[in-house]
Write a protein that holds these residues in place. Structure first.
Motif, short mmCIF file in Angstrom:
data_model
loop_
_atom_site.label_atom_id
_atom_site.label_comp_id
_atom_site.label_asym_id
_atom_site.label_seq_id
_atom_site.Cartn_x
_atom_site.Cartn_y
_atom_site.Cartn_z
N ALA A 76 11.29 5.37 -7.45
CA ALA A 76 11.67 4.83 -8.76
C ALA A 76 10.50 4.86 -9.73
N LEU A 77 9.31 4.54 -9.24
CA LEU A 77 8.12 4.59 -10.09
C LEU A 77 7.83 6.02 -10.54
N TYR A 78 7.98 6.98 -9.63
CA TYR A 78 7.72 8.37 -10.00
C TYR A 78 8.71 8.86 -11.06
N ILE A 79 9.98 8.55 -10.86
CA ILE A 79 10.99 8.96 -11.84
C ILE A 79 10.73 8.30 -13.19
N TRP A 80 10.29 7.05 -13.15
CA TRP A 80 10.01 6.34 -14.41
C TRP A 80 8.87 6.99 -15.16
N THR A 81 7.84 7.43 -14.47
CA THR A 81 6.72 8.07 -15.15
C THR A 81 7.14 9.37 -15.83
N ILE A 82 8.24 9.98 -15.37
CA ILE A 82 8.73 11.21 -15.98
C ILE A 82 9.65 10.93 -17.16
N VAL A 83 10.55 9.96 -17.00
CA VAL A 83 11.56 9.74 -18.04
C VAL A 83 11.10 8.79 -19.14
N ALA A 84 10.08 7.97 -18.87
CA ALA A 84 9.67 6.99 -19.88
C ALA A 84 9.29 7.62 -21.21
N PHE A 104 0.81 -1.21 0.00
CA PHE A 104 0.00 0.00 0.00
C PHE A 104 0.85 1.26 0.00
N VAL A 105 2.04 1.22 0.59
CA VAL A 105 2.92 2.38 0.55
C VAL A 105 3.21 2.77 -0.90
N VAL A 106 3.44 1.77 -1.74
CA VAL A 106 3.68 2.04 -3.16
C VAL A 106 2.39 2.52 -3.83
N LEU A 107 1.28 1.87 -3.52
CA LEU A 107 0.00 2.29 -4.09
C LEU A 107 -0.35 3.70 -3.64
N GLN A 108 -0.01 4.04 -2.39
CA GLN A 108 -0.30 5.37 -1.88
C GLN A 108 0.46 6.43 -2.67
N GLN A 109 1.63 6.07 -3.19
CA GLN A 109 2.37 6.99 -4.04
C GLN A 109 1.56 7.35 -5.27
N ILE A 110 0.90 6.36 -5.87
CA ILE A 110 0.05 6.62 -7.03
C ILE A 110 -1.12 7.51 -6.63
N ILE A 111 -1.69 7.24 -5.46
CA ILE A 111 -2.81 8.05 -4.97
C ILE A 111 -2.38 9.50 -4.78
N LEU A 112 -1.21 9.71 -4.14
CA LEU A 112 -0.74 11.06 -3.89
C LEU A 112 -0.43 11.80 -5.18
N ILE A 113 0.16 11.11 -6.16
CA ILE A 113 0.43 11.75 -7.45
C ILE A 113 -0.87 12.14 -8.12
N LEU A 170 5.62 20.76 -10.90
CA LEU A 170 6.44 21.01 -9.72
C LEU A 170 5.70 20.63 -8.45
N LEU A 171 4.37 20.82 -8.43
CA LEU A 171 3.59 20.46 -7.25
C LEU A 171 3.68 18.96 -6.98
N THR A 172 3.63 18.16 -8.03
CA THR A 172 3.73 16.71 -7.86
C THR A 172 5.08 16.32 -7.30
N SER A 173 6.15 16.95 -7.80
CA SER A 173 7.48 16.67 -7.27
C SER A 173 7.57 17.07 -5.80
N ALA A 174 6.93 18.20 -5.44
CA ALA A 174 6.95 18.64 -4.05
C ALA A 174 6.21 17.66 -3.15
N VAL A 175 5.05 17.19 -3.60
CA VAL A 175 4.29 16.22 -2.82
C VAL A 175 5.08 14.93 -2.65
N MET A 176 5.72 14.47 -3.71
CA MET A 176 6.50 13.24 -3.61
C MET A 176 7.72 13.42 -2.70
N THR A 177 8.31 14.61 -2.71
CA THR A 177 9.42 14.89 -1.80
C THR A 177 8.96 14.81 -0.35
#
Length: 467
Positions: free
Chosen positions: A449-457, A172-181, A267-274
């Motif tokens: 890693a998932l967040y960075i992948w969604t940006i660079v893919a 869920f920690v990983v899934l929560q990352q998707i939710i927060l994004i 930038l807001l998404t990067s801030a939330v993920m930070t």
């Protein structure tokens, strides 16, 4: 002495029974109020969102029960007649109250997880079941919680359910990352849409929304890195903690730099993920069982619990409302109006949202269905997010219950520090704290890693259709 022991046992037993009955009565009244509120809010069983709201209300009720048992009932109401169920055999006497509180949380969590697991199976076969028979479901759930109080503690500790809950919590920690994004992208889209609308009404006024967006992003960043600096100062006394915190710094700065070099995110998404990464780093180092580098060992970690509950409530809000109707659509209104960019060009053309490293490029993670260019974010992320989305009350109601099932395994990890038993600056089960520490930090690495992948893919594979 034996007579006094029997009398004392009878008194404690009676007190435990009275406390249990009082808790049951209070629980029933609270649940009745919650369910009544959800029924009126959802418009009854015929409401399209009735099942989703009642499911989320039940999980909220479970959290309230867990907190009540953990801090008010389980540590104080103890009977020798139930010693087989509530005594922690491998834990010293000084840790028994803490252990009983953790056990109470895990018992409620176990029942809640099983409830939503069976609800998911039922919804997969008959989607309408998610909105029906809620009185019977509530009775069954309360019976499960009551019955779990008489099961041996080994069923729920590190020999049983706790291990399963850890795995589910990490997932869920990983899934929560998707939710927060998703929440961050919707937030970003709403404010950009407000900027467009204000700019059309009064040229020049839309910039205020974009400045506010930049200010909020900067505020979250500054707060996150300030917190990270304090963590390095207070928790950096050993190699493991120092490594975790410096890796967090590198990952968050790296992901933000990558996002700023293109238009794929916001930038807001990067801030939330930070902020989320720093929270996970704090959770990891505060679970370190080494006394030399964890000044909070043995204390009630209220900051971790409070922040954890905030993330839980945010996730529950997303689960309840995200796919009922798009937040972007709610705030954007007429999507056929010209954006502030097109307004300045003086001619009629297809509306295009504001683009850039702060707002996104309008093609990545679009939040409006049927129009990938209607929001910030990206297609690569959209495909990931849609894997946990859908119509939660009809054909894909089972997804709702799977999310709530994982949430039911995550919240006891927040309330019990992943099953750790600490008291007086020492740990009763150091191996548990060490396992929890590594699971949290590993989940953070996967999330980043998932967040960075969604940006660079999209940059690495420009010819590939990520939708």
């Amino acid at each position: 002495i034996c007579q006094k022991s029997r009398v004392m046992g009878a008194i404690l037993s009676s007190a435990a029974c009275c406390a249990g009955e009082a808790a049951c009565c209070v629980g029933c009244m609270c649940c009745s109020k919650i369910m009544s509120a959800m029924c009126s809010c959802g418009g009854g069983a015929k409401s399209p969102s009735a099942g989703r709201k009642r499911s989320v209300a039940l999980l909220l009720f479970a959290i309230v029960i867990s907190l009540t048992l953990q801090y008010f009932i389980a540590p104080n109401a103890y009977s020798t007649h139930l010693e087989y169920a509530w005594h922690c055999d491998e834990v010293a006497e000084q840790y028994q109250e803490n252990c009983r509180g953790n056990s109470a949380v895990l018992r409620v969590s176990f029942c809640t997880t099983v409830f939503f697991l069976f609800a998911a199976i039922a919804a997969a076969g008959a989607p309408s079941s998610n909105k029906s028979f809620w009185f019977i479901k509530l009775v069954v759930y309360l019976a499960m919680v009551g019955g779990s109080m008489f099961l041996p503690s080994e069923v729920f500790d590190e020999h049983g359910y706790l291990q399963v809950a850890r795995v589910g919590g990490a997932i869920f920690v990983v899934l929560q990352q998707i939710i927060l994004i998703d929440l961050a992208y919707n937030w970003n889209d709403a404010w950009v849409a407000n900027a467009d609308a204000d700019e059309r009404d009064e040229p020049g006024s839309g910039a205020a929304w974009l400045k506010a967006l930049l200010f909020v992003s900067a505020f979250i960043m500054v707060l996150s890195y300030t917190a990270l600096g304090f963590l390095i100062h207070f928790f950096g006394g050993c190699s493991s903690n120092s490594s975790f915190l410096w890796v967090t710094l590198v990952l968050t700065l790296g992901s933000t730099v990558v996002q700023l070099t293109g238009d794929e995110g916001s930038l807001l998404t990067s801030a939330v993920m930070t902020g989320y990464a720093v929270f996970l780093a704090y959770s990891a180092v505060s679970n370190n069982p080494d006394e030399t580098c964890n000044p909070m060992l043995g204390q009630d970690n209220w900051l971790d619990i409070t922040l954890g509950i905030v993330f839980i409530l945010a996730s529950m809000t997303w689960t309840c409302f995200s796919y009922a109707s798009s937040m972007t659509e709610m705030f954007q209104g007429d999507t056929n109006q010209m954006s502030l960019i097109e307004e300045g060009q003086g001619g009629e053309s297809t509306p295009t949202p504001v683009k850039g490293v702060v707002t996104g490029d309008g093609k990545y993670g679009a939040t409006s269905e049927g129009d990938a260019n209607n929001g910030s974010g990206g297609e690569a992320f959209t495909s990931v997010r849609e894997s946990v989305g859908g119509d939660f009350d009809n054909g894909q109601a089972w997804k709702l219950n799977i999310v709530l099932c994982l949430l039911s395994m995550w919240y006891p990890m927040v309330l019990t520090s992943w099953g750790s038993i600490n008291e007086g600056g020492t740990s009763a089960n150091k191996s548990v704290g060490e396992v929890a520490m590594w699971m949290i930090i590993a989940a953070q690495w996967v999330a980043m890693a998932l967040y960075i992948w969604t940006i660079v893919a999209p940059r690495l594979f420009p010819d590939r259709d990520f939708s």
